[in-house]
Design an enzyme around this catalytic site. Sequence first.
Site, mmCIF file in Angstrom:
data_model
loop_
_atom_site.group_PDB
_atom_site.id
_atom_site.type_symbol
_atom_site.label_atom_id
_atom_site.label_comp_id
_atom_site.label_asym_id
_atom_site.label_seq_id
_atom_site.Cartn_x
_atom_site.Cartn_y
_atom_site.Cartn_z
ATOM 1 N N LYS A 1 0.808 -1.203 0.000
ATOM 2 C CA LYS A 1 0.000 0.000 0.000
ATOM 3 C C LYS A 1 0.855 1.273 0.000
ATOM 4 O O LYS A 1 0.392 2.343 -0.403
ATOM 5 C CB LYS A 1 -0.891 0.019 1.260
ATOM 6 C CG LYS A 1 -1.828 -1.128 1.369
ATOM 7 C CD LYS A 1 -2.487 -1.107 2.762
ATOM 8 C CE LYS A 1 -3.177 -2.426 3.014
ATOM 9 N NZ LYS A 1 -3.598 -2.517 4.422
ATOM 10 N N GLY A 2 2.075 1.138 0.464
ATOM 11 C CA GLY A 2 2.894 2.318 0.766
ATOM 12 C C GLY A 2 3.085 3.320 -0.354
ATOM 13 O O GLY A 2 3.252 4.504 -0.097
ATOM 14 N N GLU B 1 7.780 2.392 -5.737
ATOM 15 C CA GLU B 1 7.805 1.900 -4.361
ATOM 16 C C GLU B 1 8.047 3.069 -3.392
ATOM 17 O O GLU B 1 8.638 4.082 -3.779
ATOM 18 C CB GLU B 1 8.918 0.833 -4.257
ATOM 19 C CG GLU B 1 9.172 0.238 -2.910
ATOM 20 C CD GLU B 1 8.017 -0.566 -2.327
ATOM 21 O OE1 GLU B 1 6.952 0.034 -2.090
ATOM 22 O OE2 GLU B 1 8.198 -1.765 -2.063
ATOM 23 N N ASP B 2 7.575 2.927 -2.167
ATOM 24 C CA ASP B 2 7.809 3.981 -1.178
ATOM 25 C C ASP B 2 9.244 3.967 -0.669
ATOM 26 O O ASP B 2 9.924 4.974 -0.616
ATOM 27 C CB ASP B 2 6.803 3.872 -0.008
ATOM 28 C CG ASP B 2 6.723 2.472 0.610
ATOM 29 O OD1 ASP B 2 7.423 1.550 0.150
ATOM 30 O OD2 ASP B 2 5.937 2.299 1.568
ATOM 31 N N ASP C 1 14.315 -1.334 1.357
ATOM 32 C CA ASP C 1 15.073 -1.618 2.576
ATOM 33 C C ASP C 1 16.053 -2.761 2.281
ATOM 34 O O ASP C 1 17.145 -2.517 1.768
ATOM 35 C CB ASP C 1 14.050 -1.957 3.676
ATOM 36 C CG ASP C 1 14.667 -2.161 5.046
ATOM 37 O OD1 ASP C 1 15.824 -1.761 5.245
ATOM 38 O OD2 ASP C 1 13.982 -2.719 5.933
ATOM 39 N N LYS D 1 16.855 3.162 1.371
ATOM 40 C CA LYS D 1 17.431 2.988 2.720
ATOM 41 C C LYS D 1 18.430 1.835 2.644
ATOM 42 O O LYS D 1 18.069 0.670 2.777
ATOM 43 C CB LYS D 1 16.306 2.698 3.711
ATOM 44 C CG LYS D 1 16.728 2.822 5.158
ATOM 45 C CD LYS D 1 15.534 2.833 6.107
ATOM 46 C CE LYS D 1 14.963 1.465 6.338
ATOM 47 N NZ LYS D 1 13.900 1.468 7.376
ATOM 48 N N PHE E 1 13.578 4.179 11.121
ATOM 49 C CA PHE E 1 12.243 3.798 10.664
ATOM 50 C C PHE E 1 11.461 5.055 10.321
ATOM 51 O O PHE E 1 11.306 5.957 11.145
ATOM 52 C CB PHE E 1 11.511 2.961 11.717
ATOM 53 C CG PHE E 1 10.329 2.265 11.122
ATOM 54 C CD1 PHE E 1 10.476 1.046 10.473
ATOM 55 C CD2 PHE E 1 9.072 2.858 11.146
ATOM 56 C CE1 PHE E 1 9.392 0.423 9.864
ATOM 57 C CE2 PHE E 1 7.976 2.251 10.547
ATOM 58 C CZ PHE E 1 8.140 1.024 9.914
ATOM 59 N N ASP F 1 4.029 3.618 6.583
ATOM 60 C CA ASP F 1 3.245 3.353 7.789
ATOM 61 C C ASP F 1 4.061 2.706 8.897
ATOM 62 O O ASP F 1 5.121 2.130 8.663
ATOM 63 C CB ASP F 1 2.082 2.402 7.467
ATOM 64 C CG ASP F 1 2.545 0.957 7.305
ATOM 65 O OD1 ASP F 1 3.462 0.721 6.499
ATOM 66 O OD2 ASP F 1 2.022 0.078 8.010
ATOM 67 N N ARG G 1 0.159 6.981 7.379
ATOM 68 C CA ARG G 1 0.340 7.114 5.929
ATOM 69 C C ARG G 1 -0.120 8.490 5.444
ATOM 70 O O ARG G 1 0.327 8.975 4.411
ATOM 71 C CB ARG G 1 -0.470 6.042 5.183
ATOM 72 C CG ARG G 1 -0.003 4.607 5.441
ATOM 73 C CD ARG G 1 -0.640 3.684 4.403
ATOM 74 N NE ARG G 1 -0.606 2.273 4.777
ATOM 75 C CZ ARG G 1 0.407 1.450 4.556
ATOM 76 N NH1 ARG G 1 1.499 1.902 3.974
ATOM 77 N NH2 ARG G 1 0.356 0.195 4.913
HETATM 78 P P1 IMP Z 1 12.309 -4.749 1.563
HETATM 79 O O1 IMP Z 1 11.755 -5.945 0.858
HETATM 80 O O2 IMP Z 1 13.113 -5.154 2.780
HETATM 81 O O3 IMP Z 1 13.093 -3.834 0.669
HETATM 82 O O4 IMP Z 1 11.106 -4.017 2.195
HETATM 83 C C1 IMP Z 1 10.477 -2.961 1.648
HETATM 84 C C2 IMP Z 1 9.164 -2.717 2.373
HETATM 85 O O5 IMP Z 1 9.332 -2.721 3.805
HETATM 86 C C3 IMP Z 1 8.650 -1.354 2.030
HETATM 87 O O6 IMP Z 1 7.814 -1.403 0.909
HETATM 88 C C4 IMP Z 1 7.900 -0.966 3.284
HETATM 89 O O7 IMP Z 1 6.573 -1.464 3.218
HETATM 90 C C5 IMP Z 1 8.612 -1.663 4.402
HETATM 91 N N1 IMP Z 1 9.552 -0.728 5.074
HETATM 92 C C6 IMP Z 1 10.899 -0.813 5.105
HETATM 93 N N2 IMP Z 1 11.438 0.186 5.809
HETATM 94 C C7 IMP Z 1 10.407 0.963 6.226
HETATM 95 C C8 IMP Z 1 10.329 2.185 6.985
HETATM 96 O O8 IMP Z 1 11.322 2.801 7.418
HETATM 97 N N3 IMP Z 1 9.068 2.672 7.202
HETATM 98 C C9 IMP Z 1 7.949 2.054 6.742
HETATM 99 N N4 IMP Z 1 7.981 0.921 6.021
HETATM 100 C C10 IMP Z 1 9.195 0.375 5.765
HETATM 101 MG MG MG Z 2 5.805 -1.221 0.823
#
Ligand code: IMP
Ligand code: MG
Length: 174
Positions: free
Chosen positions: A42-43, A98-99, A102, A130, A151, A158, A164
Amino acid sequence: MQSTNKEIVLDSQTIRDRVQELGREISKDYTDKELVVIGVLKGAFVFMADLVREITIPLATDFIQVSSYGDSSSSSGKITLVSSPNQMIENCHVLLVEDIIDTGLTMQWLAAHFNDQGAASVKICSLIDKAERREHKIKIDYSGFAISSGFLIGYGLDFDQQYRNLPAIYHLNI
Ligand code: IMP
Ligand code: MG
């Protein structure tokens, strides 16, 4: 209500200016290409709504939702498809929005997914990169801001489905 320990990281104007730049860059790069912008729910919904309004070439929009299970701090996390785009992807130029990226697990999975569907190209646009916990090497073609750690909440991001709606991005002190 929403009184929490948070510090501002990116204000609305800073976000708006950068989104405008990204929109300009994307419009230039995709001229004369069949562009499908796919938001990761949703982000990404807030960022995507602003971004597409800064893109001046014709485009289609759609969304995808996945969920990840397992320990996200290790590479054992598994991705499951929750909902797919209705749009035909074959031979289209897919721009994933994507938002925040990570570990990179979600985006790595999504890029492979759309390549498997026969997309003409798959590129990634993320508002925030990030990098501190990155485990899966991915190329972010359009990156809004690099924020090394912490975070973040607001502008679509969120914590437990809350925050959000905040118009700026904050660091949440948990
Ligand atoms: P990844 O697969 O580890 O890259 O995760 C990405 C997803 O984790 C993002 O789309 C977010 O939904 C969530 N996420 C990672 N870091 C944060 C943060 O700092 N705040 C909010 N959501 C996060
Ligand atoms: Mg996300």
